[in-house]
Structure formats: C-alpha cells, structure tokens
Enzyme design. Structure first.
Site, PDB file in Angstrom:
ATOM      1  N   ASP A  38      49.682  60.785 114.276  1.00 26.91           N
ATOM      2  CA  ASP A  38      48.899  61.278 113.522  1.00 26.91           C
ATOM      3  C   ASP A  38      47.108  60.740 114.649  1.00 26.91           C
ATOM      4  O   ASP A  38      46.953  59.712 113.886  1.00 26.91           O
ATOM      5  CB  ASP A  38      47.967  61.166 112.532  1.00 26.91           C
ATOM      6  CG  ASP A  38      46.305  62.094 111.788  1.00 26.91           C
ATOM      7  OD1 ASP A  38      46.367  62.816 113.202  1.00 26.91           O
ATOM      8  OD2 ASP A  38      46.554  62.185 111.123  1.00 26.91           O
ATOM      9  N   TYR A  73      49.194  68.687  99.767  1.00 30.31           N
ATOM     10  CA  TYR A  73      49.307  67.650 100.509  1.00 30.31           C
ATOM     11  C   TYR A  73      47.970  68.149 101.005  1.00 30.31           C
ATOM     12  O   TYR A  73      47.168  67.597 100.787  1.00 30.31           O
ATOM     13  CB  TYR A  73      49.866  67.808 101.205  1.00 30.31           C
ATOM     14  CG  TYR A  73      49.479  67.323 102.592  1.00 30.31           C
ATOM     15  CD1 TYR A  73      49.970  65.557 102.819  1.00 30.31           C
ATOM     16  CD2 TYR A  73      48.722  67.525 103.916  1.00 30.31           C
ATOM     17  CE1 TYR A  73      48.915  64.801 103.920  1.00 30.31           C
ATOM     18  CE2 TYR A  73      48.311  67.070 104.662  1.00 30.31           C
ATOM     19  CZ  TYR A  73      48.752  65.048 104.495  1.00 30.31           C
ATOM     20  OH  TYR A  73      47.927  64.083 105.973  1.00 30.31           O
TER      21      TYR A  73
END
Length: 128
Positions: free
Chosen positions: A38, A14
C-alpha cells in the site's frame, strides 16, 4: 476457500472498519503471515506485526473516513473494492481514490492486500 458472497462481505466490512478507524478490527481480518502492498510499488509489509505498524502509524494518526466508490467485485477467494478515504493530509483535506485487491485463505482471512492508487488519485477537497 471462501465463496463469492463471503468475499463481498469481508471487503464491505473492511471499508466499514477503515471508516471507523478500528485498527484492531482491521487486523483481525488478516492472517498472521499476510502481505500488504500500500500502495503497490512500495516495499510490502509482511506479517501481522508489520501490518499493525502500518495501520497504527498511518490510518491511526489521521482524521480519516472511508466510503465505497463503486461495486465490490468478487470471486471465490479474492476480490476488489473501490473506495475513497477522506483524510487530513499535511493539514489539507484530501480524498484518496483507491482500489484494494485482496486474496483470502481457507479460513477467510486476508492473506494478500494490494492497494492501487497514486498521486493522481489524491484529490483536494473542500474543508467541511
């Protein structure tokens, strides 16, 4: 459920994909019904279409790079990765210190990602 080694590998991958700004690669890591917060505290992005918009409109428009900022922590099916995202934020060079916590489904896809960072984690840096 995926094991600890697989979780570590997924989290490292990632960060590599964020560094490469490989949006399609990042999205391939997610389950169709995944949820992204986020940063944590903001409304979540639910489902791959919303998550795609989040990455394409955010990371996809920034001159960003990413690097690990500590060791990856993992158990079976979930883990946390501390890393920094260096970017151009409103014409200013910044680094965001973030810890992403992810849970994975049985197929090894991200089903939940929570990014922990706030204003205090956005650090000014010198222009290269």
């Amino acid at each position: 459920m995926i094991d600890e080694q697989q979780v570590r590998a997924k989290l490292a991958r990632y960060v590599e994909l964020v560094d490469a700004v490989d949006i399609d690669g990042i999205l391939a890591l997610y389950a169709e019904d995944a949820v992204v917060e986020d940063p944590v505290g903001k409304p979540p992005y639910v489902g791959i279409e919303a998550i795609s918009r989040f990455y394409r409109e955010g990371l996809g428009r920034l001159n960003a790079s990413a690097r690990l900022d500590g060791s990856i922590r993992a158990t079976c099916g979930c883990g946390a990765v501390p890393f920094c995202v260096d970017l151009d934020w409103g014409g200013q060079a910044r680094s965001i210190e973030v810890i992403d916590v992810m849970e994975f489904d049985a197929e090894g896809r991200i089903r939940s990602m929570k990014a922990y960072w706030g204003d205090a984690n956005m650090i000014a840096r010198e222009q290269p």
